[in-house]
Scaffold this active site. Structure first.
Site, PDB file in Angstrom:
ATOM      1  N   LYS A  56       0.920  -1.744  -0.410  1.00  0.00           N
ATOM      2  CA  LYS A  56      -0.129   0.347   0.236  1.00  0.00           C
ATOM      3  C   LYS A  56       1.138   0.766  -0.159  1.00  0.00           C
ATOM      4  O   LYS A  56       1.428   1.535   0.878  1.00  0.00           O
ATOM      5  CB  LYS A  56      -0.424  -0.020   0.928  1.00  0.00           C
ATOM      6  N   VAL A  64      -6.843   0.894   2.917  1.00  0.00           N
ATOM      7  CA  VAL A  64      -6.737  -0.075   2.362  1.00  0.00           C
ATOM      8  C   VAL A  64      -5.497  -0.509   3.660  1.00  0.00           C
ATOM      9  O   VAL A  64      -6.066  -1.091   3.980  1.00  0.00           O
ATOM     10  CB  VAL A  64      -6.485   0.470   1.667  1.00  0.00           C
ATOM     11  N   GLU A  69       9.277   1.555  10.776  1.00  0.00           N
ATOM     12  CA  GLU A  69      10.395   3.300  10.632  1.00  0.00           C
ATOM     13  C   GLU A  69       9.242   4.355  10.897  1.00  0.00           C
ATOM     14  O   GLU A  69       9.158   3.872   9.924  1.00  0.00           O
ATOM     15  CB  GLU A  69      10.814   2.824   9.434  1.00  0.00           C
ATOM     16  N   CYS A  76      12.528  12.074   7.463  1.00  0.00           N
ATOM     17  CA  CYS A  76      12.528  11.551   8.714  1.00  0.00           C
ATOM     18  C   CYS A  76      14.580  11.516  10.053  1.00  0.00           C
ATOM     19  O   CYS A  76      14.796  11.477  10.855  1.00  0.00           O
ATOM     20  CB  CYS A  76      12.508   9.695   9.110  1.00  0.00           C
ATOM     21  N   GLU A 131       8.370  16.844  15.646  1.00  0.00           N
ATOM     22  CA  GLU A 131       9.004  16.508  14.445  1.00  0.00           C
ATOM     23  C   GLU A 131       8.178  17.554  13.638  1.00  0.00           C
ATOM     24  O   GLU A 131       6.946  17.472  13.607  1.00  0.00           O
ATOM     25  CB  GLU A 131       8.307  15.338  13.697  1.00  0.00           C
TER      26      GLU A 131
HETATM   27  P1  NAD Z   1       2.001   8.611   7.198  1.00  0.00           P
HETATM   28  O1  NAD Z   1       2.312   7.765   8.698  1.00  0.00           O
HETATM   29  O2  NAD Z   1       0.993   9.143   7.734  1.00  0.00           O
HETATM   30  O3  NAD Z   1       1.888   8.027   6.043  1.00  0.00           O
HETATM   31  C1  NAD Z   1       2.256   6.442   5.866  1.00  0.00           C
HETATM   32  C2  NAD Z   1       1.724   5.424   5.727  1.00  0.00           C
HETATM   33  O4  NAD Z   1       1.068   4.494   6.042  1.00  0.00           O
HETATM   34  C3  NAD Z   1       0.664   6.136   4.154  1.00  0.00           C
HETATM   35  O5  NAD Z   1       0.899   4.515   3.187  1.00  0.00           O
HETATM   36  C4  NAD Z   1      -0.750   6.235   4.616  1.00  0.00           C
HETATM   37  O6  NAD Z   1      -1.499   6.225   4.073  1.00  0.00           O
HETATM   38  C5  NAD Z   1      -0.776   5.220   5.730  1.00  0.00           C
HETATM   39  N1  NAD Z   1      -1.603   5.580   6.819  1.00  0.00           N
HETATM   40  C6  NAD Z   1      -2.015   6.191   7.404  1.00  0.00           C
HETATM   41  N2  NAD Z   1      -2.733   6.326   8.547  1.00  0.00           N
HETATM   42  C7  NAD Z   1      -2.976   4.701   8.268  1.00  0.00           C
HETATM   43  C8  NAD Z   1      -3.837   3.484   9.183  1.00  0.00           C
HETATM   44  N3  NAD Z   1      -4.467   3.663  10.364  1.00  0.00           N
HETATM   45  N4  NAD Z   1      -3.430   2.096   9.391  1.00  0.00           N
HETATM   46  C9  NAD Z   1      -2.460   1.593   7.720  1.00  0.00           C
HETATM   47  N5  NAD Z   1      -2.240   2.780   6.788  1.00  0.00           N
HETATM   48  C10 NAD Z   1      -1.853   3.982   7.266  1.00  0.00           C
HETATM   49  O7  NAD Z   1       3.401   9.782   6.714  1.00  0.00           O
HETATM   50  P2  NAD Z   1       3.356   9.851   6.236  1.00  0.00           P
HETATM   51  O8  NAD Z   1       3.615  11.623   5.969  1.00  0.00           O
HETATM   52  O9  NAD Z   1       3.292   9.730   3.880  1.00  0.00           O
HETATM   53  O10 NAD Z   1       5.357  10.454   5.808  1.00  0.00           O
HETATM   54  C11 NAD Z   1       6.228  11.016   6.813  1.00  0.00           C
HETATM   55  C12 NAD Z   1       6.438  10.629   8.057  1.00  0.00           C
HETATM   56  O11 NAD Z   1       7.076   9.319   7.910  1.00  0.00           O
HETATM   57  C13 NAD Z   1       7.333  10.944   9.154  1.00  0.00           C
HETATM   58  O12 NAD Z   1       6.431  11.146  10.274  1.00  0.00           O
HETATM   59  C14 NAD Z   1       8.392  10.932   9.104  1.00  0.00           C
HETATM   60  O13 NAD Z   1       9.411  11.128  10.189  1.00  0.00           O
HETATM   61  C15 NAD Z   1       8.167   9.180   8.451  1.00  0.00           C
HETATM   62  N6  NAD Z   1       9.571   8.153   8.111  1.00  0.00           N
HETATM   63  C16 NAD Z   1       9.903   7.816   8.379  1.00  0.00           C
HETATM   64  C17 NAD Z   1      11.051   6.835   8.152  1.00  0.00           C
HETATM   65  C18 NAD Z   1      12.050   6.358   8.653  1.00  0.00           C
HETATM   66  O14 NAD Z   1      12.513   5.508   8.035  1.00  0.00           O
HETATM   67  N7  NAD Z   1      12.301   6.167  10.410  1.00  0.00           N
HETATM   68  C19 NAD Z   1      11.490   7.032   6.727  1.00  0.00           C
HETATM   69  C20 NAD Z   1      10.375   8.202   6.137  1.00  0.00           C
HETATM   70  C21 NAD Z   1       9.583   8.398   6.856  1.00  0.00           C
END
Ligand code: NAD
Length: 436
Positions: free
Chosen positions: A134, A170, A209, A243, A343
């Site tokens: 996803k 999803v 992550e 991140c 963050e």
């Molecule tokens: P997000 O957590 O909003 O979304 C990430 C993914 O999770 C998306 O595909 C989203 O649709 C899905 N998602 C959202 N709600 C969900 C739920 N209830 N159940 C299952 N899936 C769900 O994050 P974002 O805004 O897309 O990305 C930014 C964040 O990601 C920042 O906090 C950043 O630090 C983190 N990040 C971490 C790493 C790492 O390797 N540690 C790398 C990149 C980004």
């Protein structure tokens, strides 16, 4: 993009489950051959893959080029890891078989969507697992192009399945599905926690992550001429939407004035603008919502009493039309301020003064996160000593780079588990003991 639903997830999981029966039995050599095909198919279209990142979310060319290189190295690293990985081991009087877990769910964020997908898929294939992916709902164009590459690679039907859609629909269906054995998630800490909670009902394994608020410790013997421009680059990578961004710059209090002027000079040279230009370091924020979030934090920093060194609220001059923010630095920041704890996910750097080395380590560790840290010193032994005491999954010493063989992941609320190389692959297999 058509948004998928729970029914689509059921179909995808059923296909992955069927394919797993034969794919889990493939040999190392067969898996390496598939990884090579995926690598070659992605390599063929790497220029387009960079371009679509720049176009879709405004990632800078510099960052997107690196990100596509990481996509390619995900496959080459997986092949190298697989070559030497022992799927059959002898422990005591027993044989231990390292078996794939089953169908794996991969959920990724928008900020380097395709490279996360490639790394997770490469590891799953190495283990002999099939996947349901996803991607972020904000990465539809990037997903489309990547899928064209994957299709060209000609993997057996059902090995990879993609369901576009919202996380709450999803992503949630993947989290709850009884036929998914593991979830590898990259994204925010808040969503990671909700996935971990949901996964417990079916005892899914999780690799999470998550977010970070990485400290960058400038020791008093560091070469500031090199350390400061690198610190600015670490803070503003992916326009600050990373991140691992080094967003807390920890400096000796007697060097604060000198650091302030060097940081200001370095930020003045940062080019903000069209992300397609090869020398642009900071592009627009991914969305209006993200623009507003960053503006909110800049306002908050002022309210909290931090001193604005450069940047501030509003658009940079001449860039009023897009989601551009001014590369911003606050100094005299206290680690208790929200701008130092949360963050922000934009080009906002906080400079925090410390008294001595112990104080620097204490401030570095005074955070809910533990993903990455940076240490700068002209004394290698000292830098390593400090690095060993910082609670973070990866510490960069006088460096800003990536090692695709080495484990990557977080302590504390930055996540659970590790990705990449042998440590990453271990998380996709389960030991089975045969005692004859
Ligand atoms: P997000 O957590 O909003 O979304 C990430 C993914 O999770 C998306 O595909 C989203 O649709 C899905 N998602 C959202 N709600 C969900 C739920 N209830 N159940 C299952 N899936 C769900 O994050 P974002 O805004 O897309 O990305 C930014 C964040 O990601 C920042 O906090 C950043 O630090 C983190 N990040 C971490 C790493 C790492 O390797 N540690 C790398 C990149 C980004």
């Amino acid at each position: 993009m058509v948004l998928g639903n729970e029914h689509d997830v059921n179909l995808a999981v059923a296909a992955a489950k069927e394919a797993y029966k034969t794919f889990s039995q493939t040999t190392k050599e067969e898996r390496i051959a598939y990884l090579q095909k995926l690598h070659d198919a992605v390599a063929k279209r790497q220029d387009e893959l960079v371009a679509v990142m720049v176009l879709e979310y405004g990632g800078t060319y510099q960052f997107c080029k690196n990100s596509v290189n990481n996509m390619l190295s995900a496959f080459t690293t997986a092949m190298a890891t697989l070559n030497t990985f022992e799927f059959e081991r002898t422990v005591g009087n027993s044989k231990v078989l390292m078996q794939p877990l089953g169908v794996v769910g991969l959920i990724t964020p928008w900020n380097s969507s395709n490279s996360f997908i490639c790394n997770k898929l490469a590891t799953a294939i190495s283990a002999g697992s099939t996947v349901v992916i996803k991607p972020s709902e904000m990465s539809a164009m990037q997903t489309q192009l990547l899928l064209e590459c994957f299709h060209e690679a000609g993997l057996p039907k059902g090995v990879f399945n993609v369901v576009n859609g919202l996380g709450t629909v999803v992503g949630n269906a993947i989290t709850n599905h009884p036929d998914i054995a593991k979830i590898s998630f990259t994204g925010s800490t808040v969503v990671g926690k909700s996935i971990a909670r949901g996964a417990i009902d079916t005892l899914k394994r999780v690799t999470l992550e998550l977010g970070g608020k990485s400290p960058n410790v400038i020791l008093d013997d560091a070469n500031l001429e090199t350390a400061i421009p690198m610190a600015v680059a670490a803070a503003y990578m992916n326009s600050g939407q990373a991140c691992i961004a080094g967003t807390r710059l920890l400096v000796p209090e007697h060097k604060l004035d000198e650091v302030n002027s060097l940081v200001k000079a370095a930020v003045e040279k940062v080019k903000v603008g069209n992300p397609a230009d090869h020398d642009t370091a900071v592009g627009p924020m991914v969305s209006k919502k993200q623009y507003e979030r960053v503006q909110g934090y800049i306002k908050l920093g002022l309210e909290e009493g931090a001193k604005l060194l450069i940047g501030g609220e509003g658009h940079p001059e001449g860039l009023e039309a897009g989601n551009f923010v001014k590369p911003t630095v606050f100094t005299n920041v206290k680690n208790s301020m929200r701008i130092a704890r949360e963050e922000i996910f934009g080009p906002v750097l906080s400079i925090i003064a410390y008294k001595d080395e112990e104080d620097a380590i204490a401030i570095a560790n005074d955070t809910d996160y533990g993903l990455q840290a940076y240490v700068n010193s002209s004394d290698d032994a000292r830098a390593k000593r400090v690095a060993s005491r910082i609670i973070a999954g990866r510490v960069m010493i006088n460096a800003l780079s990536h090692d695709p063989q080495a484990p990557f992941g977080g302590f504390k609320q930055s996540g659970i588990g590790r990705e990449f190389g042998v440590f990453g692959l271990e998380e996709y297999v389960e030991p089975k003991t045969l005692l004859v």
